[in-house]
Design an enzyme around this catalytic site. Structure first.
Site, PDB file in Angstrom:
ATOM      1  CE  LYS A  80     -45.256  -5.915 -29.005  1.00 40.25           C
ATOM      2  NZ  LYS A  80     -44.732  -6.004 -30.369  1.00 40.25           N
ATOM      3  N   GLY A 180     -45.945 -20.691 -44.212  1.00 38.38           N
ATOM      4  CA  GLY A 180     -46.895 -19.590 -44.033  1.00 38.38           C
ATOM      5  C   GLY A 180     -46.919 -18.647 -45.218  1.00 38.38           C
ATOM      6  N   GLY A 182     -48.968 -16.017 -45.652  1.00 43.36           N
ATOM      7  CA  GLY A 182     -49.802 -14.865 -45.286  1.00 43.36           C
ATOM      8  C   GLY A 182     -49.255 -13.585 -45.887  1.00 43.36           C
ATOM      9  CB  VAL A 184     -44.371 -11.414 -44.104  1.00 48.58           C
ATOM     10  CG1 VAL A 184     -42.886 -11.301 -44.428  1.00 48.58           C
ATOM     11  CG2 VAL A 184     -44.789 -10.284 -43.188  1.00 48.58           C
TER      12      VAL A 184
HETATM   13  P1  NAD Z   1     -50.357 -13.434 -41.430  1.00 43.88           P
HETATM   14  O1  NAD Z   1     -51.351 -13.738 -40.381  1.00 43.88           O
HETATM   15  O2  NAD Z   1     -50.760 -12.571 -42.576  1.00 43.88           O
HETATM   16  O3  NAD Z   1     -49.780 -14.792 -42.052  1.00 43.88           O
HETATM   17  C1  NAD Z   1     -49.524 -15.928 -41.313  1.00 43.88           C
HETATM   18  C2  NAD Z   1     -49.866 -17.118 -42.200  1.00 43.88           C
HETATM   19  O4  NAD Z   1     -49.452 -18.302 -41.554  1.00 43.88           O
HETATM   20  C3  NAD Z   1     -51.368 -17.250 -42.479  1.00 43.88           C
HETATM   21  O5  NAD Z   1     -51.596 -17.394 -43.862  1.00 43.88           O
HETATM   22  C4  NAD Z   1     -51.750 -18.517 -41.704  1.00 43.88           C
HETATM   23  O6  NAD Z   1     -52.812 -19.244 -42.316  1.00 43.88           O
HETATM   24  C5  NAD Z   1     -50.447 -19.287 -41.744  1.00 43.88           C
HETATM   25  N1  NAD Z   1     -50.312 -20.318 -40.728  1.00 43.88           N
HETATM   26  C6  NAD Z   1     -50.777 -20.325 -39.450  1.00 43.88           C
HETATM   27  N2  NAD Z   1     -50.466 -21.476 -38.833  1.00 43.88           N
HETATM   28  C7  NAD Z   1     -49.757 -22.202 -39.728  1.00 43.88           C
HETATM   29  C8  NAD Z   1     -49.139 -23.479 -39.693  1.00 43.88           C
HETATM   30  N3  NAD Z   1     -49.172 -24.236 -38.595  1.00 43.88           N
HETATM   31  N4  NAD Z   1     -48.490 -23.909 -40.795  1.00 43.88           N
HETATM   32  C9  NAD Z   1     -48.446 -23.159 -41.900  1.00 43.88           C
HETATM   33  N5  NAD Z   1     -49.016 -21.956 -42.015  1.00 43.88           N
HETATM   34  C10 NAD Z   1     -49.666 -21.473 -40.937  1.00 43.88           C
HETATM   35  O7  NAD Z   1     -49.098 -12.819 -40.657  1.00 43.88           O
HETATM   36  P2  NAD Z   1     -47.894 -11.981 -41.271  1.00 43.88           P
HETATM   37  O8  NAD Z   1     -48.173 -10.537 -41.078  1.00 43.88           O
HETATM   38  O9  NAD Z   1     -47.546 -12.492 -42.626  1.00 43.88           O
HETATM   39  O10 NAD Z   1     -46.725 -12.343 -40.245  1.00 43.88           O
HETATM   40  C11 NAD Z   1     -46.103 -13.620 -40.273  1.00 43.88           C
HETATM   41  C12 NAD Z   1     -45.076 -13.707 -39.174  1.00 43.88           C
HETATM   42  O11 NAD Z   1     -44.106 -12.665 -39.326  1.00 43.88           O
HETATM   43  C13 NAD Z   1     -45.651 -13.517 -37.759  1.00 43.88           C
HETATM   44  O12 NAD Z   1     -44.898 -14.291 -36.870  1.00 43.88           O
HETATM   45  C14 NAD Z   1     -45.410 -12.044 -37.483  1.00 43.88           C
HETATM   46  O13 NAD Z   1     -45.328 -11.794 -36.092  1.00 43.88           O
HETATM   47  C15 NAD Z   1     -44.073 -11.851 -38.165  1.00 43.88           C
HETATM   48  N6  NAD Z   1     -43.808 -10.471 -38.557  1.00 43.88           N
HETATM   49  C16 NAD Z   1     -44.641  -9.823 -39.406  1.00 43.88           C
HETATM   50  C17 NAD Z   1     -44.374  -8.516 -39.787  1.00 43.88           C
HETATM   51  C18 NAD Z   1     -45.263  -7.779 -40.739  1.00 43.88           C
HETATM   52  O14 NAD Z   1     -44.845  -6.753 -41.275  1.00 43.88           O
HETATM   53  N7  NAD Z   1     -46.471  -8.245 -41.017  1.00 43.88           N
HETATM   54  C19 NAD Z   1     -43.225  -7.861 -39.285  1.00 43.88           C
HETATM   55  C20 NAD Z   1     -42.360  -8.562 -38.424  1.00 43.88           C
HETATM   56  C21 NAD Z   1     -42.666  -9.865 -38.073  1.00 43.88           C
END
Ligand code: NAD
Length: 367
Positions: A80, A180, A182, A184
């Site tokens: 990392k 959440g 977002g 994923v």
């Molecule tokens: P993202 O930023 O697209 O989505 C996160 C969502 O959570 C957003 O819509 C945000 O508004 C919401 N959020 C923030 N605080 C909140 C709260 N207190 N209550 C409810 N909702 C809240 O991120 P993502 O890419 O979807 O990733 C989500 C999680 O999965 C993260 O922890 C990330 O590290 C992990 N992750 C993502 C991937 C990937 O492929 N994108 C891979 C492995 C792990």
């Protein structure tokens, strides 16, 4: 902190401290293990308050990548990078290019990717200085948005939970609380609804909430109440550290399976507490490995269907973890670590390896 003690304690192979004052670059690249392959892990840009804080994060996150890659059965090690700075203001071309040169200097032992504070466009910029970069945009021959593949893996992890608890992997008729909506969480929610699950969800983003309600018929709950929803599975898909001494007693779910990284605020304390309460926890680093699987496929020649098929393998991997946990009476996070450690030890016993070649040839051809 004594850096040698810290590295020996957690088994790190090497740490590169990169400084380029003209470019404003202060970065640390931590390579935890290359036993299974080149160390791959994203580069995080964050306004760390101190060098020690940045180093601690790099050491902790790189170790986590070793376990994630090992558990997912990938031929990758763990590493990392962190860049000290505010990504909104300090993410300049010269900084990213200077970072790219540091990555290049490691000759492929470290391969970078996007993380918090960096995006696919940054990977393109870094890629102008090094071949050792993944997560490029699709029109640059990259794998693009990893979220659909991550969501697929999480869904498969959840189906393993269902198979374990209810004797069938089907989630039809099961109730899931998604925290959440977002990237994923959005894809996951859609596929759960398509399978016939009843989804409750929350988000702090009004547009995401409205889209889920109107397009998918999801029942929206206030963010502060998501832990209290009586449901079969709680799926954290927003922030880390959401499973802690305050939230765990509130859970009314039989299981936890979600995408967020580092869901357990304190692994030992909170992982054991879930275990004690009989809440089946699908370890986050195991079931959210789809994003890593996606960039791994970029290294070996990207094919979306293959990446999705590999993410489907998370179903069997999660079942293996549950079986070991039951047999050895272990909490599931420990069982997942144990399986990853067994693979690392077995491959480590093979001695020197020539793992660089396929990835190196592929990347060289692209340069
Ligand atoms: P993202 O930023 O697209 O989505 C996160 C969502 O959570 C957003 O819509 C945000 O508004 C919401 N959020 C923030 N605080 C909140 C709260 N207190 N209550 C409810 N909702 C809240 O991120 P993502 O890419 O979807 O990733 C989500 C999680 O999965 C993260 O922890 C990330 O590290 C992990 N992750 C993502 C991937 C990937 O492929 N994108 C891979 C492995 C792990």
């Amino acid at each position: 902190m004594d850096i040698f003690d810290a590295m020996v304690g957690a088994g790190h192979e090497r740490v590169l401290v990169c400084s380029n004052p003209e470019a404003g670059l202060r970065a640390i690249i931590a390579i935890h293990s290359t036993r299974l392959g080149p160390g791959l892990g994203g580069v995080r840009m964050w306004p760390y308050a101190s060098t020690e804080e940045a180093l601690t994060d790099a050491l902790r996150l790189s170790r986590g990548m070793t376990y994630k890659a090992a558990a997912a059965g990938l031929h990758l090690g763990g590493a990392k990078a962190v860049i000290v700075g505010d990504s909104k203001r300090a993410r300049t071309e010269e900084l990213l290019r200077a970072f790219g040169r540091c990555v290049e200097s490691l000759g492929g032992h470290y391969i970078t990717a996007e993380d918090v504070g960096t995006d696919a466009a940054d990977m393109e910029m870094i890629g102008s200085e090094t071949r050792w970069v993944t997560g490029l945009p699709v029109d640059r021959g990259g794998s693009g948005d990893p979220s659909p593949v991550t969501a697929r893996g999480v869904h498969q992890g959840m189906r393993a939970v269902a198979a374990r608890l209810w004797g069938t992997p089907s989630l039809a008729g099961r109730s899931i609380a998604v925290q959440g909506l977002g990237s994923v969480g959005g894809y996951l929610t859609r596929s759960l609804v398509e399978e016939g699950a009843k989804v409750f969800a929350c988000d702090i983003d009004a547009d995401a909430v409205e889209a889920a309600r109107s397009e998918l018929g999801v029942e929206i709950v206030p963010p502060a109440e998501i832990y209290d929803v009586a449901c079969d599975v709680f799926a954290p898909c927003a922030l880390g550290a959401v499973l802690n001494e305050k939230t765990i007693p509130r859970l009314r779910a039989r299981a936890v399976a979600g995408a967020a990284n580092n869901q357990l605020a304190e692994e030992e304390r909170d992982g054991l507490e879930l275990h004690r309460r009989g809440v089946l926890y699908a370890p986050d680093f195991l079931i959210n490995a789809g994003g890593l699987i996606n960039v791994y496929n970029e290294l070996i020649g990207y094919h979306r269907e293959r990446a999705l098929r590999m993410a489907d393998g998370i179903h069997a991997a999660t079942l293996r973890v549950f079986e070991l946990a039951e047999r050895e009476r272990l909490p599931t996070f420990r069982a997942a670590e144990r399986l990853a450690e067994e693979r690392l030890a077995a491959v480590g016993r093979l001695g020197p390896r020539h793992w660089e070649r396929p990835a190196r040839e592929r990347l060289s051809a692209r340069a």
